[in-house]
Design a protein around this motif. Structure first.
Motif, PDB file in Angstrom:
ATOM      1  N   TYR A 173       0.837  -1.211   0.000  1.00 37.27           N
ATOM      2  CA  TYR A 173       0.000   0.000   0.000  1.00 37.27           C
ATOM      3  C   TYR A 173       0.866   1.254   0.000  1.00 37.27           C
ATOM      4  CZ  TYR A 173      -4.399   2.408   1.296  1.00 37.27           C
ATOM      5  OH  TYR A 173      -5.527   3.180   1.312  1.00 37.27           O
ATOM      6  N   ILE A 174       1.887   1.247   0.837  1.00 35.10           N
ATOM      7  CA  ILE A 174       2.775   2.405   0.919  1.00 35.10           C
ATOM      8  C   ILE A 174       3.494   2.618  -0.413  1.00 35.10           C
ATOM      9  CG2 ILE A 174       4.903   3.282   1.980  1.00 35.10           C
ATOM     10  CD1 ILE A 174       3.926   1.955   4.609  1.00 35.10           C
ATOM     11  N   ARG A 175       3.992   1.544  -1.009  1.00 39.88           N
ATOM     12  CA  ARG A 175       4.715   1.665  -2.287  1.00 39.88           C
ATOM     13  C   ARG A 175       3.796   2.133  -3.401  1.00 39.88           C
ATOM     14  NH1 ARG A 175       6.848  -3.393  -0.887  1.00 39.88           N
ATOM     15  NH2 ARG A 175       5.564  -4.383  -2.489  1.00 39.88           N
ATOM     16  N   GLN A 176       2.603   1.591  -3.459  1.00 42.35           N
ATOM     17  CA  GLN A 176       1.704   1.843  -4.574  1.00 42.35           C
ATOM     18  C   GLN A 176       0.941   3.157  -4.452  1.00 42.35           C
ATOM     19  OE1 GLN A 176       1.155  -0.030  -7.370  1.00 42.35           O
ATOM     20  NE2 GLN A 176       2.659  -1.594  -6.818  1.00 42.35           N
ATOM     21  N   VAL A 177       0.601   3.552  -3.225  1.00 44.03           N
ATOM     22  CA  VAL A 177      -0.300   4.693  -3.022  1.00 44.03           C
ATOM     23  C   VAL A 177       0.416   5.902  -2.431  1.00 44.03           C
ATOM     24  CG1 VAL A 177      -2.387   5.481  -1.835  1.00 44.03           C
ATOM     25  CG2 VAL A 177      -2.267   3.131  -2.726  1.00 44.03           C
ATOM     26  N   VAL A 178       1.176   5.687  -1.391  1.00 49.39           N
ATOM     27  CA  VAL A 178       1.743   6.807  -0.639  1.00 49.39           C
ATOM     28  C   VAL A 178       2.998   7.375  -1.296  1.00 49.39           C
ATOM     29  CG1 VAL A 178       2.751   7.495   1.568  1.00 49.39           C
ATOM     30  CG2 VAL A 178       0.740   5.994   1.520  1.00 49.39           C
ATOM     31  N   GLU A 179       3.935   6.519  -1.653  1.00 49.21           N
ATOM     32  CA  GLU A 179       5.222   7.012  -2.146  1.00 49.21           C
ATOM     33  C   GLU A 179       5.124   7.885  -3.401  1.00 49.21           C
ATOM     34  OE1 GLU A 179       7.886   3.711  -2.402  1.00 49.21           O
ATOM     35  OE2 GLU A 179       8.156   3.604  -0.226  1.00 49.21           O
TER      36      GLU A 179
ATOM     37  N   PHE B 243      -4.308  -6.047  -5.927  1.00 44.55           N
ATOM     38  CA  PHE B 243      -4.873  -7.205  -5.245  1.00 44.55           C
ATOM     39  C   PHE B 243      -6.148  -7.597  -5.991  1.00 44.55           C
ATOM     40  CE2 PHE B 243      -2.792  -4.854  -1.688  1.00 44.55           C
ATOM     41  CZ  PHE B 243      -1.766  -5.764  -1.477  1.00 44.55           C
ATOM     42  N   PRO B 244      -6.378  -8.888  -6.222  1.00 48.06           N
ATOM     43  CA  PRO B 244      -7.537  -9.315  -7.032  1.00 48.06           C
ATOM     44  C   PRO B 244      -8.884  -8.806  -6.528  1.00 48.06           C
ATOM     45  CG  PRO B 244      -6.050 -11.163  -6.670  1.00 48.06           C
ATOM     46  CD  PRO B 244      -5.555 -10.030  -5.808  1.00 48.06           C
ATOM     47  N   GLY B 245      -9.004  -8.629  -5.211  1.00 44.67           N
ATOM     48  CA  GLY B 245     -10.273  -8.191  -4.646  1.00 44.67           C
ATOM     49  C   GLY B 245     -10.411  -6.692  -4.525  1.00 44.67           C
ATOM     50  N   GLY B 246      -9.575  -5.944  -5.228  1.00 44.67           N
ATOM     51  CA  GLY B 246      -9.612  -4.488  -5.105  1.00 44.67           C
ATOM     52  C   GLY B 246      -8.730  -4.045  -3.950  1.00 44.67           C
ATOM     53  N   CYS B 247      -9.162  -3.073  -3.186  1.00 45.00           N
ATOM     54  CA  CYS B 247      -8.351  -2.576  -2.076  1.00 45.00           C
ATOM     55  C   CYS B 247      -8.320  -3.598  -0.940  1.00 45.00           C
ATOM     56  CB  CYS B 247      -8.905  -1.246  -1.557  1.00 45.00           C
ATOM     57  SG  CYS B 247      -7.967  -0.624  -0.126  1.00 45.00           S
ATOM     58  N   PHE B 248      -7.139  -4.083  -0.631  1.00 43.07           N
ATOM     59  CA  PHE B 248      -6.967  -5.059   0.452  1.00 43.07           C
ATOM     60  C   PHE B 248      -7.496  -4.508   1.770  1.00 43.07           C
ATOM     61  CE2 PHE B 248      -4.671  -6.675   4.081  1.00 43.07           C
ATOM     62  CZ  PHE B 248      -4.603  -8.050   3.868  1.00 43.07           C
ATOM     63  N   LEU B 249      -7.119  -3.289   2.090  1.00 40.62           N
ATOM     64  CA  LEU B 249      -7.487  -2.707   3.379  1.00 40.62           C
ATOM     65  C   LEU B 249      -8.992  -2.545   3.523  1.00 40.62           C
ATOM     66  CD1 LEU B 249      -6.433  -1.626   6.027  1.00 40.62           C
ATOM     67  CD2 LEU B 249      -6.119   0.605   4.938  1.00 40.62           C
TER      68      LEU B 249
ATOM     69  N   ARG C 157      -5.701   1.069   8.979  1.00 33.26           N
ATOM     70  CA  ARG C 157      -6.721   1.995   8.489  1.00 33.26           C
ATOM     71  C   ARG C 157      -6.525   3.386   9.103  1.00 33.26           C
ATOM     72  NH1 ARG C 157     -10.713   1.760   4.341  1.00 33.26           N
ATOM     73  NH2 ARG C 157     -12.113   3.481   4.748  1.00 33.26           N
ATOM     74  N   LEU C 158      -6.199   3.423  10.388  1.00 39.73           N
ATOM     75  CA  LEU C 158      -5.970   4.701  11.061  1.00 39.73           C
ATOM     76  C   LEU C 158      -4.755   5.412  10.465  1.00 39.73           C
ATOM     77  CD1 LEU C 158      -6.608   6.723  13.315  1.00 39.73           C
ATOM     78  CD2 LEU C 158      -5.197   5.328  14.852  1.00 39.73           C
ATOM     79  N   GLU C 159      -3.708   4.672  10.157  1.00 41.59           N
ATOM     80  CA  GLU C 159      -2.517   5.262   9.545  1.00 41.59           C
ATOM     81  C   GLU C 159      -2.860   5.910   8.207  1.00 41.59           C
ATOM     82  OE1 GLU C 159       0.297   2.126   9.255  1.00 41.59           O
ATOM     83  OE2 GLU C 159       0.934   2.267  11.349  1.00 41.59           O
ATOM     84  N   TRP C 160      -3.693   5.235   7.410  1.00 39.51           N
ATOM     85  CA  TRP C 160      -4.094   5.764   6.113  1.00 39.51           C
ATOM     86  C   TRP C 160      -4.905   7.051   6.292  1.00 39.51           C
ATOM     87  CZ3 TRP C 160      -3.685   7.013   1.433  1.00 39.51           C
ATOM     88  CH2 TRP C 160      -4.765   7.238   0.583  1.00 39.51           C
ATOM     89  N   THR C 161      -5.905   7.016   7.162  1.00 44.74           N
ATOM     90  CA  THR C 161      -6.728   8.195   7.403  1.00 44.74           C
ATOM     91  C   THR C 161      -5.881   9.363   7.903  1.00 44.74           C
ATOM     92  OG1 THR C 161      -8.646   6.803   7.940  1.00 44.74           O
ATOM     93  CG2 THR C 161      -8.713   9.081   8.697  1.00 44.74           C
ATOM     94  N   THR C 162      -4.987   9.078   8.824  1.00 44.22           N
ATOM     95  CA  THR C 162      -4.123  10.122   9.376  1.00 44.22           C
ATOM     96  C   THR C 162      -3.219  10.710   8.306  1.00 44.22           C
ATOM     97  OG1 THR C 162      -4.142   9.042  11.544  1.00 44.22           O
ATOM     98  CG2 THR C 162      -2.374  10.622  11.124  1.00 44.22           C
TER      99      THR C 162
END
Length: 225
Positions: A74-80, A108-114, A136-141
């Motif tokens: 998630y961090i590599r694909q979305v945040v970085e 991920f085959p099912g869409g967003c893992f989180l 989830r809290l880390e993402w929201t923050t």
């Protein structure tokens, strides 16, 4: 020689662990973390059950390791990707755009893992629930922090309700993911992305004139996939 043999075993163990976690992330995104079992993984990957057990020790530890591995993806694909841009509305948009692209490409085959495992564990208790909730809290923050930096840069209204705006953006992106996965509707991402853009433009109104012009000019007219 002994050190070489030890290093070789450690590397083989790390490779097997990565192989297993790649599979568990794929399974959990579509079937949930409860769909994981040491026996299933051993059969599907052609490994011994004892070997998989030696790597993780229990189903719960396997689930926790899967959450940790998915967080790294998630961090590599979305945040970085967003960190390449200076603080401001363009960085906020890159963050949202990367999230939508990550879900759309089915990293991920099912869409967003989180999103998937949050729905599975939201009403439960225990270490796995806590790990999912923390991710989830880390993402929201992080979304809130990115928006707050844009506000301090003068590209959002000075009185912008940052936690509310973060909640709205995440809700729109989650809705795009849900509709795409549930209805096989790729257009859901275009609608979600365009809605995010509208919300960001609205939040930029009232910002300092010069900064608002810079901020809005950095946003596309609509999200295209």
């Amino acid at each position: 020689m002994a050190a070489t043999r030890t290093d070789g075993r450690v590397e083989r163990g790390n490779q097997t662990r990565r192989l297993v976690l790649d599979r568990t992330m794929a399974i959990a995104s579509a079937e949930g973390l409860e769909g994981l079992s040491l026996g299933r993984l051993a059969t599907e990957l052609g490994l011994s059950k004892s070997g998989v057990f030696a790597l993780f020790g229990s189903k719960e530890e396997l689930q926790l390791a899967t959450v940790r591995a998915a967080r790294e993806v998630y961090i590599r694909q979305v945040v970085e990707p967003s960190r390449e841009l200076p603080a401001g509305l363009a960085r906020v948009w890159r963050l949202c755009e990367s999230w939508l692209d990550y879900s759309r490409r089915r990293v991920f085959p099912g869409g967003c893992f989180l999103f998937a495992v949050s729905a599975e564990f939201d009403a439960r208790s225990g270490p796995v629930h806590d790990a999912v909730a923390q991710a989830r809290l880390e993402w929201t923050t992080y979304v809130e922090i990115t928006l707050e930096k844009a506000r301090r840069a003068g590209q959002l209204r000075a009185d912008a309700d940052v936690p509310l705006l973060a909640f709205e953006l995440i809700a729109l992106m989650d809705a795009g993911n849900l509709h795409s996965v549930l209805f096989d509707d790729a257009g859901a991402y275009t609608r979600a992305g365009t809605a995010v853009l509208h919300r960001l433009r609205a939040a930029a109104h009232g910002a300092a004139a010069g900064e608002r012009a810079v901020a809005v000019s950095s946003l596309p007219a609509r999200f295209e996939v």
